[in-house]
Motif scaffolding. Structure first.
Motif, PDB file in Angstrom:
ATOM      1  N   VAL A 104       0.858  -1.182   0.000  1.00 17.98           N
ATOM      2  CA  VAL A 104       0.000   0.000   0.000  1.00 17.98           C
ATOM      3  C   VAL A 104       0.894   1.231   0.000  1.00 17.98           C
ATOM      4  CG1 VAL A 104      -1.736   1.300   1.281  1.00 17.98           C
ATOM      5  CG2 VAL A 104      -1.849  -1.194   1.262  1.00 17.98           C
ATOM      6  N   ARG A 260      -9.161  -4.166   3.596  1.00 16.65           N
ATOM      7  CA  ARG A 260      -8.717  -3.623   2.300  1.00 16.65           C
ATOM      8  C   ARG A 260      -9.542  -2.401   1.922  1.00 16.65           C
ATOM      9  NH1 ARG A 260      -9.087  -9.173   0.940  1.00 16.65           N
ATOM     10  NH2 ARG A 260      -7.053 -10.222   1.005  1.00 16.65           N
ATOM     11  N   PHE A 261     -10.839  -2.493   2.158  1.00 19.36           N
ATOM     12  CA  PHE A 261     -11.742  -1.378   1.851  1.00 19.36           C
ATOM     13  C   PHE A 261     -11.297  -0.108   2.576  1.00 19.36           C
ATOM     14  CE2 PHE A 261     -15.368   0.988   3.692  1.00 19.36           C
ATOM     15  CZ  PHE A 261     -15.872   1.569   2.535  1.00 19.36           C
ATOM     16  N   THR A 263      -8.483   1.006   3.072  1.00 27.75           N
ATOM     17  CA  THR A 263      -7.330   1.636   2.421  1.00 27.75           C
ATOM     18  C   THR A 263      -7.686   2.233   1.060  1.00 27.75           C
ATOM     19  OG1 THR A 263      -6.543  -0.350   1.260  1.00 27.75           O
ATOM     20  CG2 THR A 263      -5.846  -0.069   3.548  1.00 27.75           C
ATOM     21  N   THR A 264      -8.938   2.074   0.616  1.00 25.42           N
ATOM     22  CA  THR A 264      -9.337   2.541  -0.707  1.00 25.42           C
ATOM     23  C   THR A 264      -9.858   3.973  -0.664  1.00 25.42           C
ATOM     24  OG1 THR A 264     -11.633   1.761  -0.500  1.00 25.42           O
ATOM     25  CG2 THR A 264      -9.980   0.170  -1.308  1.00 25.42           C
ATOM     26  N   ASP A 265      -9.981   4.562  -1.845  1.00 28.39           N
ATOM     27  CA  ASP A 265     -10.506   5.919  -1.956  1.00 28.39           C
ATOM     28  C   ASP A 265     -11.900   6.050  -1.355  1.00 28.39           C
ATOM     29  OD1 ASP A 265      -8.512   7.511  -3.097  1.00 28.39           O
ATOM     30  OD2 ASP A 265      -9.919   8.303  -4.587  1.00 28.39           O
ATOM     31  N   GLN A 268     -10.954   6.295   2.407  1.00 36.11           N
ATOM     32  CA  GLN A 268      -9.989   7.338   2.738  1.00 36.11           C
ATOM     33  C   GLN A 268     -10.497   8.731   2.378  1.00 36.11           C
ATOM     34  OE1 GLN A 268      -6.731   6.960   4.303  1.00 36.11           O
ATOM     35  NE2 GLN A 268      -7.876   5.136   4.906  1.00 36.11           N
TER      36      GLN A 268
END
Length: 325
Positions: A104, A260-261, A263-265, A268
């Motif tokens: 990441v 994981r979600f 860390t996504t746009d 975030q």
């Protein structure tokens, strides 16, 4: 059962009954109406075909205490809201599973290599005050002043623990003297951040322990620039907030999907203007207007996660002794 009852039961959406449930423990402000919880729930459920359920449990330290008490019996699949000060203690419980997160591009002020705990936001602790108040420029100045402060209990609150580590990192063996000086400045010690900040907004003290990013909430959400964060000469202590999956989860794949979600746009991009912290991964749209005006310390203070448990115990005793006098 009547025919009407049978008809109503049969009319319920099958997918609503069959969707897997993901239970997430977090802290109170995360699931508040104005917090990130509602938006994250909606965004994740739109892609997971699941039912995301948040359970609010006080503050971060209280969450860890709850998990240790429940042990392998906990219903939680994921916990959101521990931080780097609690990471070593949390890891030592053996309750958490590897995140499964690959590489990441972290937007953190420190390198991140841990394969269990997943950062989702970060910030510096700071004392927030009204802009027309002349704040002290250091802990020593604060202790010698008449300024009144609200702080949180380090045994239940991550900001409260962060303050202990902040003073210890800045002053080392002189920390007991600092606390003796600060004891008269403390109006009250609350269980968590929400209670302390609420009292501050009600005018109960000159300053409240919070974050350097807290004034962004008032500026962006309320159009109010009357709050500011005091800059301390010693520097400011760094907090990285983390999430992790429980090793005993019945939904391990779904738990990892949620990590994981985060860390996504989709996640975030929500956090800066709901949790009012810096994002752990820079969103495509960058930081919101208003963040550029926030103060950034000349010096970042941090104690390595593995050293925190021993230092925390000593710092807690120093704090308790000072407040008891």
């Amino acid at each position: 059962m009547t025919m009407i009852g049978l008809t109503l039961s049969a009319s319920l959406p099958v997918h609503a009954q069959d969707r897997p449930v993901l239970d997430v423990y977090t802290y109170d402000s995360f699931v508040a109406e104005w917090g990130p919880g509602p938006a994250l729930e909606q965004a994740f459920e739109a892609q997971c075909a699941c039912d995301l359920r948040f359970t609010a449990i006080g503050d971060g330290a209280a969450m860890l205490a709850r998990l240790r008490l429940e042990g392998a019996r906990t219903k939680a699949d994921v916990v959101v809201g521990l931080d780097t000060a609690l990471m070593a203690e949390a890891g030592a419980t053996g309750l958490f599973a590897p995140s499964g997160i690959g590489n990441v591009d972290w937007a953190l002020p420190v390198d991140w290599t841990d394969d269990t705990f997943v950062p989702y936001d970060w910030g510096w602790f700071a004392f927030v005050h009204d802009r027309d108040f002349d704040p002290p420029a250091s802990f020593r100045d604060l202790a010698q002043s008449d300024a009144s402060i609200l702080i949180q209990d380090p045994r239940s609150s991550t900001p409260g623990l962060g303050l202990l580590l902040w003073v210890k990192a800045a002053y080392g063996d002189e920390a007991p003297d600092i606390w003796e000086g600060l004891a008269d400045n403390i109006v009250t010690v609350t269980k968590g951040w929400s209670e302390a900040y609420g009292l501050f907004l009600e005018g109960e003290a000159d300053m409240v322990l919070s974050y350097s990013t807290s004034p962004a909430y008032h500026l962006i959400a309320e159009g109010d620039d009357s709050r500011a964060a005091a800059a301390f000469d010693e520097g400011h202590y760094l907090q990285v907030e983390i999430a992790a999956a429980l090793a005993g989860s019945d939904r391990p794949d779904l738990a990892r999907d949620f990590l994981r979600f985060l860390t996504t746009d989709a996640a975030q991009g929500v956090l800066p203007t709901t949790n009012w912290m810096y994002p752990a991964v820079m969103p495509e749209q960058g930081l919101p207007d208003g963040f550029a005006s926030l103060p950034k310390p000349d010096r970042t203070l941090e104690i390595p996660a593995e050293d925190v448990p021993a230092i925390r115990d000593q710092a807690l005793q120093e704090w308790l002794s000072a407040l008891a006098r």
